[in-house]
Design a protein around this motif. Sequence first.
Motif, PDB file in Angstrom:
ATOM      1  N   THR A 199     -13.595 -31.470  -6.949  1.00 36.42           N
ATOM      2  CA  THR A 199     -12.512 -31.954  -6.074  1.00 36.42           C
ATOM      3  C   THR A 199     -11.504 -32.707  -6.910  1.00 36.42           C
ATOM      4  N   PRO A 200     -10.275 -32.852  -6.413  1.00 32.89           N
ATOM      5  CA  PRO A 200      -9.275 -33.629  -7.162  1.00 32.89           C
ATOM      6  C   PRO A 200      -9.793 -35.042  -7.446  1.00 32.89           C
ATOM      7  N   GLY A 201      -9.739 -35.421  -8.723  1.00 31.45           N
ATOM      8  CA  GLY A 201     -10.218 -36.737  -9.128  1.00 31.45           C
ATOM      9  C   GLY A 201     -11.725 -36.861  -9.105  1.00 31.45           C
ATOM     10  N   GLY A 202     -12.415 -35.747  -8.961  1.00 30.63           N
ATOM     11  CA  GLY A 202     -13.871 -35.791  -8.875  1.00 30.63           C
ATOM     12  C   GLY A 202     -14.584 -35.517 -10.182  1.00 30.63           C
ATOM     13  N   GLN A 203     -13.898 -35.694 -11.275  1.00 34.60           N
ATOM     14  CA  GLN A 203     -14.543 -35.503 -12.574  1.00 34.60           C
ATOM     15  C   GLN A 203     -14.565 -36.823 -13.346  1.00 34.60           C
ATOM     16  N   GLY A 204     -15.450 -36.893 -14.305  1.00 40.03           N
ATOM     17  CA  GLY A 204     -15.590 -38.107 -15.111  1.00 40.03           C
ATOM     18  C   GLY A 204     -16.826 -38.027 -15.987  1.00 40.03           C
ATOM     19  N   THR A 234     -27.795 -37.758 -10.574  1.00 47.92           N
ATOM     20  CA  THR A 234     -26.986 -37.236  -9.466  1.00 47.92           C
ATOM     21  C   THR A 234     -25.921 -38.264  -9.119  1.00 47.92           C
ATOM     22  N   VAL A 235     -24.655 -37.824  -9.197  1.00 39.23           N
ATOM     23  CA  VAL A 235     -23.514 -38.704  -8.902  1.00 39.23           C
ATOM     24  C   VAL A 235     -22.869 -38.223  -7.604  1.00 39.23           C
ATOM     25  N   ARG A 236     -22.810 -39.123  -6.599  1.00 44.17           N
ATOM     26  CA  ARG A 236     -22.159 -38.796  -5.316  1.00 44.17           C
ATOM     27  C   ARG A 236     -20.832 -39.546  -5.263  1.00 44.17           C
ATOM     28  N   THR A 237     -19.751 -38.766  -5.132  1.00 41.85           N
ATOM     29  CA  THR A 237     -18.416 -39.368  -5.135  1.00 41.85           C
ATOM     30  C   THR A 237     -17.850 -39.581  -3.732  1.00 41.85           C
ATOM     31  N   SER A 238     -18.478 -38.935  -2.728  1.00 44.13           N
ATOM     32  CA  SER A 238     -18.048 -39.118  -1.329  1.00 44.13           C
ATOM     33  C   SER A 238     -19.245 -38.827  -0.429  1.00 44.13           C
ATOM     34  N   ASP A 239     -18.980 -38.812   0.851  1.00 46.61           N
ATOM     35  CA  ASP A 239     -20.094 -38.565   1.763  1.00 46.61           C
ATOM     36  C   ASP A 239     -20.641 -37.155   1.622  1.00 46.61           C
ATOM     37  N   ILE A 240     -19.833 -36.217   1.146  1.00 49.82           N
ATOM     38  CA  ILE A 240     -20.289 -34.823   1.073  1.00 49.82           C
ATOM     39  C   ILE A 240     -20.215 -34.225  -0.334  1.00 49.82           C
ATOM     40  N   ASP A 241     -19.601 -34.949  -1.274  1.00 50.19           N
ATOM     41  CA  ASP A 241     -19.418 -34.396  -2.627  1.00 50.19           C
ATOM     42  C   ASP A 241     -20.372 -35.093  -3.613  1.00 50.19           C
ATOM     43  N   GLN A 242     -21.151 -34.296  -4.276  1.00 48.22           N
ATOM     44  CA  GLN A 242     -22.041 -34.821  -5.319  1.00 48.22           C
ATOM     45  C   GLN A 242     -22.363 -33.712  -6.323  1.00 48.22           C
ATOM     46  N   VAL A 243     -22.828 -34.099  -7.485  1.00 52.63           N
ATOM     47  CA  VAL A 243     -23.184 -33.156  -8.548  1.00 52.63           C
ATOM     48  C   VAL A 243     -24.374 -33.729  -9.315  1.00 52.63           C
ATOM     49  N   SER A 244     -25.221 -32.831  -9.821  1.00 53.28           N
ATOM     50  CA  SER A 244     -26.393 -33.245 -10.616  1.00 53.28           C
ATOM     51  C   SER A 244     -26.324 -32.629 -12.012  1.00 53.28           C
ATOM     52  N   GLU A 245     -26.682 -33.402 -12.991  1.00 48.55           N
ATOM     53  CA  GLU A 245     -26.731 -32.941 -14.379  1.00 48.55           C
ATOM     54  C   GLU A 245     -28.060 -33.382 -14.992  1.00 48.55           C
ATOM     55  N   THR A 246     -28.540 -32.610 -15.956  1.00 49.14           N
ATOM     56  CA  THR A 246     -29.793 -32.969 -16.642  1.00 49.14           C
ATOM     57  C   THR A 246     -29.559 -33.070 -18.150  1.00 49.14           C
ATOM     58  N   ARG A 247     -30.309 -33.955 -18.748  1.00 48.89           N
ATOM     59  CA  ARG A 247     -30.314 -34.122 -20.193  1.00 48.89           C
ATOM     60  C   ARG A 247     -31.734 -34.425 -20.641  1.00 48.89           C
ATOM     61  N   ARG A 248     -32.022 -34.130 -21.894  1.00 43.46           N
ATOM     62  CA  ARG A 248     -33.346 -34.424 -22.443  1.00 43.46           C
ATOM     63  C   ARG A 248     -33.260 -35.707 -23.257  1.00 43.46           C
ATOM     64  N   VAL A 249     -34.232 -36.577 -23.079  1.00 41.04           N
ATOM     65  CA  VAL A 249     -34.231 -37.860 -23.765  1.00 41.04           C
ATOM     66  C   VAL A 249     -35.633 -38.099 -24.335  1.00 41.04           C
ATOM     67  N   LYS A 250     -35.688 -38.586 -25.554  1.00 36.87           N
ATOM     68  CA  LYS A 250     -36.977 -38.807 -26.218  1.00 36.87           C
ATOM     69  C   LYS A 250     -37.443 -40.229 -25.994  1.00 36.87           C
ATOM     70  N   ILE A 251     -38.658 -40.363 -25.493  1.00 40.43           N
ATOM     71  CA  ILE A 251     -39.268 -41.669 -25.280  1.00 40.43           C
ATOM     72  C   ILE A 251     -40.318 -41.879 -26.375  1.00 40.43           C
ATOM     73  N   LEU A 252     -40.178 -42.958 -27.122  1.00 41.53           N
ATOM     74  CA  LEU A 252     -41.076 -43.242 -28.236  1.00 41.53           C
ATOM     75  C   LEU A 252     -42.266 -44.073 -27.779  1.00 41.53           C
ATOM     76  N   ARG A 253     -43.267 -44.120 -28.642  1.00 38.63           N
ATOM     77  CA  ARG A 253     -44.486 -44.848 -28.314  1.00 38.63           C
ATOM     78  C   ARG A 253     -44.251 -46.357 -28.363  1.00 38.63           C
TER      79      ARG A 253
END
Length: 645
Positions: free
Chosen positions: A545-550, A626-645
Motif C-alpha cells: 500500500t502507499p507508504g506501507g514499506q520500510g 509480522t508487521v501490521r501497518t493497519s487494521d487489514i494490512d500486514q506482512v510477514s518476513e523470515t530470517r535465520r539467526v544463530k543462537i550461541l551456547r
Amino acid sequence: MHRVLRVLRVSAPRRAVALVALLGALFVLGGAGPVSAHSAVRETTPGEGTVLKSAPKQVTMTFTESVGITDDSLRVLSPENRRVNAGDTEHASGRSDTVRVPLDGGLADGTYTVAWRVVSADSHPISGAFTFSIGKPSETMASVSAEPAVNPASGALYDIARYAAYAAVALLIGAATFVLVCRPDSAEPLRGLVRAGWWVLVASTAALLLIRGPYERGTGPSTLLDPELIENTLTSRPGWALLARLALLAGAAVFLVRLGRGAAAETEGPETDGPEKEQVRPKPVVLAVGGVLAVGLAVTWAAAEHASAGIQVPLAMTSSVLHLLAMAVWLGGLAALLTTLHRSEALIPAASVARFSRLAFASVVVLVLTGVYQSWRGLGSWDAVFDTSYGRILVAKVCAVVLLLAAAGFSRRWTGRLTDAEEPLRVPVLETVGARAGGGADSGPGAGSSSGDTAESTSAAAGDGSEDKPENESEQASAPGVRRGALRRSVLAEVVVGVVVLVITTVLTGTQPGRAEIETAAAEETAAAGQRTASTTLIPFDVGTPGGQGKVQIVLEPGRVGENTVEAVVIGPDGGIATVPEIRLSFTLASQKIGPIDAGLTNKGGYWGTSSLNLPIPGTWTMKVTVRTSDIDQVSETRRVKILR
C-alpha cells in the motif's frame, strides 16, 4: 668362504639427476602452502567489538597454549593510527599462555585496533587483529594490512632448510650406524655419504638460525642478517636448540674423524682372508659415544616441535626422540646399504646385510609403537582422522609406511635366502698318511704301485669333478646373483618409498595436530560467544500500500541460550522512526522440532520489545516477524539467526 658380488657404480649424471629430483620434490611439497598455526586466541580483554564506558589500562590476550613474544608483539593503535602502548609486551603474572601490554592514560573515545603477533610453543608464528571502542565507535579506525603470518619467500626457505635437515640427520645417523653395527668389509663407499650428511646438516642448521628471525617476524629474506632478529633468535628456545645442534655436530665431527682413523689403522694391519676372517667389533665406548651424540641430535628436534607443547610433554619428547632415531636408522641405513651395493668395489658379505635386516626390524617395531602414541596424542578422537588436515596427512603417511613395510618384507626374504645360500660349507680333506714316509730310501715296487694308484685315483676324481663343474658352478653362481639382484631392487624400492615417507613426515611436523585444531575451533567459538553482546537484523518489508514499506530492525541481546532481550524498531520510508499498530515475533528450530516460540512483544512507546524471551538450545533458528501497518494490512518476513551456547 662368503660368496660376494661386484656391482657397477652409479654414474655421476644419474646421481645428479636423482639429487635434483629429490630437492625439487622437497621444494614443491615444502612450499605448497603456509605452515598451519598451532595456537589460537582463547580470550581477549577488552573483547572483540566491545564498547567500553571508560578507557582500559591494558590489553590482555590468552591463547590455547604457551606462546613466545617480543617487545612489540601487541600493538594498540588509535583511530588516527597512532600507537598508544605505554610499555613493552610481557607475559601476565608468569603465565606463558597470557600476554598483556599497558596503555597510555586519558585515551579519547573511538575505535582502537590491536595488532598482535606471537610464536606458538611448537615454534610456529601466528598473527591477527581485533578492535574495541571507548565511549562509542568512531567513523575511522587504524588500517592493519592483512598480510600472512609468514612471508612466502622466508617460509619457503625455512621449509627447504627443514627438509634438508631431516634428510641429512637420517643420512648421518643411519650411515654411521650401518658402519658400526652392520660392519661391512669396507666402509670406504660410505665415507662420502656420512660427510654429505654432516655438511648438509651443518649448513641447514646455520640457515635455520638465520632464517628463523624473518620467519617469526613475517619479513622477507632481505632481513636475514638483521642483528636484532638474530639476537631474538639466539635467545629463544628454537634458537637454543639449533645452537645445541651445531655444538653436537662439532662433537660428531671429532668422533667420525677418530673413528675413520681407527678403521684405517685396522685396515693397514695384518689381513686374513677366507672363512677365518672376522669383522672387528667396535668397542663399547665407541658405541656409547655415538649413541649419546645421536640422542642429543634427536632431542634438538623434539625440543622445538610438537612434542614440546600440549599434553604429556616428557613422554611425548621421549617418544619423539625414539621415533626420529628409528626413522634415521632405518631410512639412513637403507641409503647406506643401497650405496654399498651399487658403489662398493670391495666384497660385501651377506652377514652385513643380515645384521641390517635385524636392525631394520627393531627400528620398525619402535616406529610402530611410538607412531601409535604420537597419532593418539596428535588426534585425540576418531573424528579428527578425516575432519582435520593433520588426520588426512597422517592417513597418507600410514599408507606410505605400509608400502615401505611391504618392500622391507621382500628385502628381508631375499636377505634370508642370500644368507642361507652363502653359509660356508666345510669339506673334509683326505690326506695319504704314508705317502711322505714312502718317499724316502725305501721306494720299492710296492711303493711305486701305491703312488701310481693314488695318482690315478686323483686323476679320476679330477676327471669326475671336471665333468660336473660347469653345471654346478653355473647353478651356484646364478643363484646368489639372482638373489642379490632381487635384494638390490627391493632395497631401491624401500629407499624411494622411504623418501616419500620422510617428505610426508616433514609436512606433518608443520601441520597443526588434529587435537589442537579441534580445541582451537572450540576456543574460537567460545571466545566469539563470550565477546558477542547482541545480534542485530535489519529486515525490509512492503505491505503493498502507499507508504506501507520500510524496515524493521530487531536487536536480540545477547543472542545466546537462555533469556534474551528483544527490541524491534520500525524505520519508515523517510528513514525516520515509524509507529505501527502491532509487531509479532516468533522463533522456530525445525531440526529439533521446537517452536514456534512467541516472543510476546509489547509496545514500549516508540519501539516494541520484551526482556523475557527464553531460547533453550543453541542452533540456527528461523525468526519470523509480522508487521501490521493497519487494521487489514500486514506482512510477514523470515530470517535465520544463530543462537550461541
